[in-house]
Design a protein around this motif. Sequence first.
Motif, PDB file in Angstrom:
ATOM      1  N   UNK A  42     -13.410  59.570  36.118  1.00  0.00           N
ATOM      2  CA  UNK A  42     -14.399  58.520  36.359  1.00  0.00           C
ATOM      3  C   UNK A  42     -14.586  57.609  35.149  1.00  0.00           C
ATOM      4  N   UNK A  43     -13.862  57.839  34.079  1.00  0.00           N
ATOM      5  CA  UNK A  43     -14.024  57.013  32.882  1.00  0.00           C
ATOM      6  C   UNK A  43     -12.780  56.176  32.586  1.00  0.00           C
ATOM      7  N   UNK A  44     -11.942  55.969  33.588  1.00  0.00           N
ATOM      8  CA  UNK A  44     -10.728  55.168  33.396  1.00  0.00           C
ATOM      9  C   UNK A  44     -11.045  53.692  33.575  1.00  0.00           C
ATOM     10  N   UNK A  45     -10.491  52.879  32.705  1.00  0.00           N
ATOM     11  CA  UNK A  45     -10.720  51.436  32.735  1.00  0.00           C
ATOM     12  C   UNK A  45      -9.405  50.696  32.509  1.00  0.00           C
ATOM     13  N   UNK A  46      -9.255  49.515  33.131  1.00  0.00           N
ATOM     14  CA  UNK A  46      -8.042  48.722  32.903  1.00  0.00           C
ATOM     15  C   UNK A  46      -8.130  47.931  31.598  1.00  0.00           C
ATOM     16  N   UNK A  47      -7.020  47.879  30.876  1.00  0.00           N
ATOM     17  CA  UNK A  47      -6.909  47.117  29.634  1.00  0.00           C
ATOM     18  C   UNK A  47      -5.697  46.199  29.712  1.00  0.00           C
ATOM     19  N   UNK A  48      -5.860  44.971  29.236  1.00  0.00           N
ATOM     20  CA  UNK A  48      -4.748  44.028  29.098  1.00  0.00           C
ATOM     21  C   UNK A  48      -4.196  44.216  27.688  1.00  0.00           C
ATOM     22  N   UNK A  49      -2.919  44.555  27.598  1.00  0.00           N
ATOM     23  CA  UNK A  49      -2.280  44.816  26.311  1.00  0.00           C
ATOM     24  C   UNK A  49      -1.201  43.757  26.094  1.00  0.00           C
ATOM     25  N   UNK A  50      -1.293  43.043  24.969  1.00  0.00           N
ATOM     26  CA  UNK A  50      -0.296  42.031  24.641  1.00  0.00           C
ATOM     27  C   UNK A  50       0.363  42.386  23.314  1.00  0.00           C
ATOM     28  N   UNK A  51       1.676  42.124  23.233  1.00  0.00           N
ATOM     29  CA  UNK A  51       2.423  42.354  21.996  1.00  0.00           C
ATOM     30  C   UNK A  51       3.205  41.094  21.673  1.00  0.00           C
ATOM     31  N   UNK A  52       2.976  40.561  20.488  1.00  0.00           N
ATOM     32  CA  UNK A  52       3.681  39.366  20.029  1.00  0.00           C
ATOM     33  C   UNK A  52       5.160  39.703  19.857  1.00  0.00           C
ATOM     34  N   UNK A  53       6.023  38.924  20.486  1.00  0.00           N
ATOM     35  CA  UNK A  53       7.456  39.169  20.399  1.00  0.00           C
ATOM     36  C   UNK A  53       7.967  38.870  18.991  1.00  0.00           C
ATOM     37  N   UNK A  54       7.343  37.935  18.278  1.00  0.00           N
ATOM     38  CA  UNK A  54       7.804  37.563  16.939  1.00  0.00           C
ATOM     39  C   UNK A  54       7.424  38.583  15.868  1.00  0.00           C
ATOM     40  N   UNK A  55       6.139  38.968  15.809  1.00  0.00           N
ATOM     41  CA  UNK A  55       5.686  39.825  14.708  1.00  0.00           C
ATOM     42  C   UNK A  55       5.337  41.257  15.136  1.00  0.00           C
ATOM     43  N   UNK A  56       5.215  41.506  16.439  1.00  0.00           N
ATOM     44  CA  UNK A  56       4.930  42.855  16.919  1.00  0.00           C
ATOM     45  C   UNK A  56       3.456  43.228  16.960  1.00  0.00           C
ATOM     46  N   UNK A  57       2.556  42.302  16.596  1.00  0.00           N
ATOM     47  CA  UNK A  57       1.124  42.593  16.631  1.00  0.00           C
ATOM     48  C   UNK A  57       0.686  42.855  18.061  1.00  0.00           C
ATOM     49  N   UNK A  58      -0.029  43.954  18.269  1.00  0.00           N
ATOM     50  CA  UNK A  58      -0.505  44.321  19.598  1.00  0.00           C
ATOM     51  C   UNK A  58      -2.017  44.185  19.671  1.00  0.00           C
ATOM     52  N   UNK A  59      -2.513  43.584  20.745  1.00  0.00           N
ATOM     53  CA  UNK A  59      -3.957  43.452  20.952  1.00  0.00           C
ATOM     54  C   UNK A  59      -4.302  43.983  22.339  1.00  0.00           C
TER      55      UNK A  59
END
Length: 66
Positions: A42-59
């Motif tokens: 009951x504590x599952x939530x959706x997250x949008x995960x993005x990763x920059x193709x150039x530098x690899x930074x993930x948000x």
Amino acid sequence: MATTPSTPDNTVEYCSQCGRETSHAVRVEIRTESQKTENAEFSREPYRVTRCVDCGTETTLRMNNA
């Protein structure tokens, strides 16, 4: 968050690490937020995960702020 879709999996958006708009790999993850095993489903939530193709930074961005 302004985006310019280019393909279903990649989108062009601003990268704070690069300081410019770059291509990002985008996915949606379902994450369990509770550390307890009891009622964890009951504590599952959706997250949008993005990763920059150039530098690899993930948000991540929680999609449901209920």
